[in-house]
Design an enzyme around this catalytic site. Sequence first.
Site, PDB file in Angstrom:
ATOM      1  N   CYS A 108       0.855  -1.173   0.000  1.00  0.00           N
ATOM      2  CA  CYS A 108       0.000   0.000   0.000  1.00  0.00           C
ATOM      3  C   CYS A 108       0.898   1.233   0.000  1.00  0.00           C
ATOM      4  O   CYS A 108       1.936   1.265   0.661  1.00  0.00           O
ATOM      5  CB  CYS A 108      -0.937   0.099   1.192  1.00  0.00           C
ATOM      6  N   ARG A 134       4.128  -0.505  -4.792  1.00  0.00           N
ATOM      7  CA  ARG A 134       3.713  -0.900  -3.445  1.00  0.00           C
ATOM      8  C   ARG A 134       2.376  -1.630  -3.414  1.00  0.00           C
ATOM      9  O   ARG A 134       1.939  -2.091  -2.371  1.00  0.00           O
ATOM     10  CB  ARG A 134       3.649   0.338  -2.537  1.00  0.00           C
ATOM     11  N   TRP A 172      -2.606  -2.820  -1.633  1.00  0.00           N
ATOM     12  CA  TRP A 172      -2.256  -4.243  -1.709  1.00  0.00           C
ATOM     13  C   TRP A 172      -3.140  -4.892  -0.657  1.00  0.00           C
ATOM     14  O   TRP A 172      -2.974  -4.661   0.535  1.00  0.00           O
ATOM     15  CB  TRP A 172      -0.776  -4.446  -1.384  1.00  0.00           C
ATOM     16  N   ASN A 193      -1.794   2.694   5.384  1.00  0.00           N
ATOM     17  CA  ASN A 193      -0.852   1.632   4.998  1.00  0.00           C
ATOM     18  C   ASN A 193      -0.512   0.883   6.280  1.00  0.00           C
ATOM     19  O   ASN A 193      -0.086   1.498   7.251  1.00  0.00           O
ATOM     20  CB  ASN A 193       0.412   2.264   4.392  1.00  0.00           C
ATOM     21  N   GLY A 194      -0.716  -0.436   6.288  1.00  0.00           N
ATOM     22  CA  GLY A 194      -0.406  -1.223   7.491  1.00  0.00           C
ATOM     23  C   GLY A 194      -1.537  -2.178   7.815  1.00  0.00           C
ATOM     24  O   GLY A 194      -2.426  -2.413   6.988  1.00  0.00           O
ATOM     25  N   GLU A 225      17.002 -18.754  -6.627  1.00  0.00           N
ATOM     26  CA  GLU A 225      16.717 -17.384  -7.061  1.00  0.00           C
ATOM     27  C   GLU A 225      16.209 -17.379  -8.506  1.00  0.00           C
ATOM     28  O   GLU A 225      15.279 -16.647  -8.846  1.00  0.00           O
ATOM     29  CB  GLU A 225      17.982 -16.522  -6.890  1.00  0.00           C
ATOM     30  N   LYS A 262      12.594 -15.951  -9.482  1.00  0.00           N
ATOM     31  CA  LYS A 262      12.399 -14.874 -10.452  1.00  0.00           C
ATOM     32  C   LYS A 262      11.408 -15.313 -11.521  1.00  0.00           C
ATOM     33  O   LYS A 262      10.507 -14.572 -11.902  1.00  0.00           O
ATOM     34  CB  LYS A 262      13.760 -14.530 -11.069  1.00  0.00           C
ATOM     35  N   GLU A 277       7.715 -15.688 -10.083  1.00  0.00           N
ATOM     36  CA  GLU A 277       7.023 -14.472  -9.639  1.00  0.00           C
ATOM     37  C   GLU A 277       6.629 -13.554 -10.800  1.00  0.00           C
ATOM     38  O   GLU A 277       5.647 -12.843 -10.698  1.00  0.00           O
ATOM     39  CB  GLU A 277       7.825 -13.708  -8.585  1.00  0.00           C
TER      40      GLU A 277
HETATM   41  C1  F6R Z   1      11.710 -11.182  -5.168  1.00  0.00           C
HETATM   42  C2  F6R Z   1      11.643 -10.135  -4.170  1.00  0.00           C
HETATM   43  C3  F6R Z   1      11.256 -10.502  -2.791  1.00  0.00           C
HETATM   44  C4  F6R Z   1      12.086  -9.698  -1.768  1.00  0.00           C
HETATM   45  C5  F6R Z   1      11.568  -9.956  -0.355  1.00  0.00           C
HETATM   46  C6  F6R Z   1      12.419  -9.260   0.676  1.00  0.00           C
HETATM   47  O1  F6R Z   1      12.076 -10.676  -6.412  1.00  0.00           O
HETATM   48  O2  F6R Z   1      11.858  -8.993  -4.448  1.00  0.00           O
HETATM   49  O3  F6R Z   1      11.379 -11.868  -2.560  1.00  0.00           O
HETATM   50  O4  F6R Z   1      13.415 -10.074  -1.896  1.00  0.00           O
HETATM   51  O5  F6R Z   1      10.254  -9.515  -0.259  1.00  0.00           O
HETATM   52  O6  F6R Z   1      12.439  -7.893   0.452  1.00  0.00           O
HETATM   53  P1  F6R Z   1      13.526  -6.978   1.128  1.00  0.00           P
HETATM   54  O7  F6R Z   1      14.843  -7.356   0.573  1.00  0.00           O
HETATM   55  O8  F6R Z   1      13.115  -5.587   0.757  1.00  0.00           O
HETATM   56  O9  F6R Z   1      13.466  -7.228   2.601  1.00  0.00           O
END
Ligand code: F6R
Length: 613
Positions: free
Chosen positions: A2, A27, A77, A103-104, A486, A490, A493
Amino acid sequence: MCGIVGYIGNNAVADVLLDGLKSLEYRGYDSAGIALNDNGGLDVFKAGGKLNNLFEVVSSNALKIKKPTSGIGHIRWATHGKATIQNAHPHLSNDGKLVLVHNGIIENYKELKAELEQEGFVFNSQTDTEVAVHVIDREYRKGCSLEQAVRQGVSLLSGAFAFCIMHKDEADCIIAVRKNAPLIIGLSDDENYIASDIPAVIGKVKKIIYLNDGEVAVVRKNNVEVTDLSGNLLNKKVEEIGFNPEVISKHGYKHFMLKEINEQPDILRKVLAQHIKASDLPVNLGQVKLKLDWQRIENISIIACGTSLHAAMVTKYVWENWLGLPVQIEAASEYIYRKNTTGKNSLVIGISQSGETADTITAVKQAKEKSAQVLIVTNREDSSIVRYADSVLPLEAGIEISVAATKSYSAQLLAMYWLGLYVAEQKKTLQPAELGKIKQEMLELPAKMEEVLSNAENIKSVADKLQAYKSVIYIARGSNQASALEGALKLKEISYINANGYAAGELKHGPIALLDENMPVIAVLAQGETYAKMLSNCEEVKARNAKLIAVTSVKDKHADNLFDDILRVPEIREDLSPLLLNIPLQLLAYYLADGLGREVDQPRNLAKSVTVE
Ligand code: F6R
């Protein structure tokens, strides 16, 4: 998760809000809405789905919009309640005069809702947010000022929140308040802004105030007053914005993801220039101030989520080898709900691109409470997580807009490599000759990465061939186990193709049952101890008729016949290879998703900062 914005000033309020929301779209994109206060009426416009739908709603109502002086906006979101217009923010009080965006998550919303319903308040949505409107409205109707009503109202809420609140009868101000969710105030002449994050104000203001938990800002056109929850006036630091408008432009690329993938060699160059100046010079801390007592450290835990957790996996592999210290890694969402062994002799490293991931923040907060030393590795030095840090290691990757993390992953790996080398030097756990070799190969990384990126067409042609498949398996060993995970993350997602990564040796313990001609396998291979074993695993895959693609740093003519396609990266030592081998995997996922017509930068159900647990 959000995004919220607020604006008070002389410009066209609706346009400013929509523009702000556009830059916060990463977001959330389940619904969007704005409320405009025009000194006599409150207009609320909402739309389900992507922000473009709200643009249409606003433009078709353009004639109705008078001359608002202030407004607030939201991009959602969904957490509580489906992604419907009814649940879209802003939410209004029952008399239609008080309006807010949130947001929250309000954790005690059920109890509050029951209490408010008993008192006669009517709920028009399934959101947790609506209780906030009513508790603040209830205080306001008792006769206190809007600011005081906000203070009293939010003191009843538990959970996380950042709010922008307006009242029809007080069109000269917007109230902003936060707890465990980010909020900034952008300052300019004759106008002020509120936003969840900096991209919404880049290019509009030069100065910002970061709001802290429990702070209430009364934002007027010509001034901003910040107080604590008891009403004490605070003298807030005004900071210069450190980003220029360039960072939120696609620079001609079709997607931010592609732009961010291509930025990686330059990011590496910039970081290396600060920390590894030459192979025969000691690692330089540069601007990084490490306040860590290494003598005290008996164990290291690295806590992170998603892609950042994969960076932690690589780090475990490399640091245990370089430093001879035990390194545990754990998903933050698991670490926080078990009796872990973190204590005063632990070093806890939180890796988070955004620095706003709720699980990781809670984890490092818990570690701090147990007297562990806490190091935060983040791309956002201005984020919430740094409050719990003894030391901060900034990634310097620049703002990452695409929801899928790419450049921040490479920056995380590089950060953990140079820091690992620094510690190895201090603790003398690596011989000088070996240190020199590693540094030399690190210095060669940017050029090698450029070489991989110049091969994008070839990667695209392999991606095109994979479009017809419903599932893909990734396998690897050693430090590249994380590359397999990873690569799979990728792909799934952004393309919604089912993809799973495995330690190659695990294949025969179950997943091999999935293999046939409909299940392509992507094998990530690096030179080293396990290379021969990887080849055996690839033979096992081939024997099951699966299409087999190699992503490899090994020049091995004898192995070439084994693979249907080969994506090569330049030769590199095994421990550093995840940094290079990940690039074709990023591009493969990108081209596959784009080829399937997916919204690459905004994959469904996801948001960039996961600010809920
Ligand atoms: C995948 C991705 C997420 C973030 C995860 C942690 O492409 O972006 O899996 O890696 O939500 O986010 P951070 O690193 O911001 O804590």
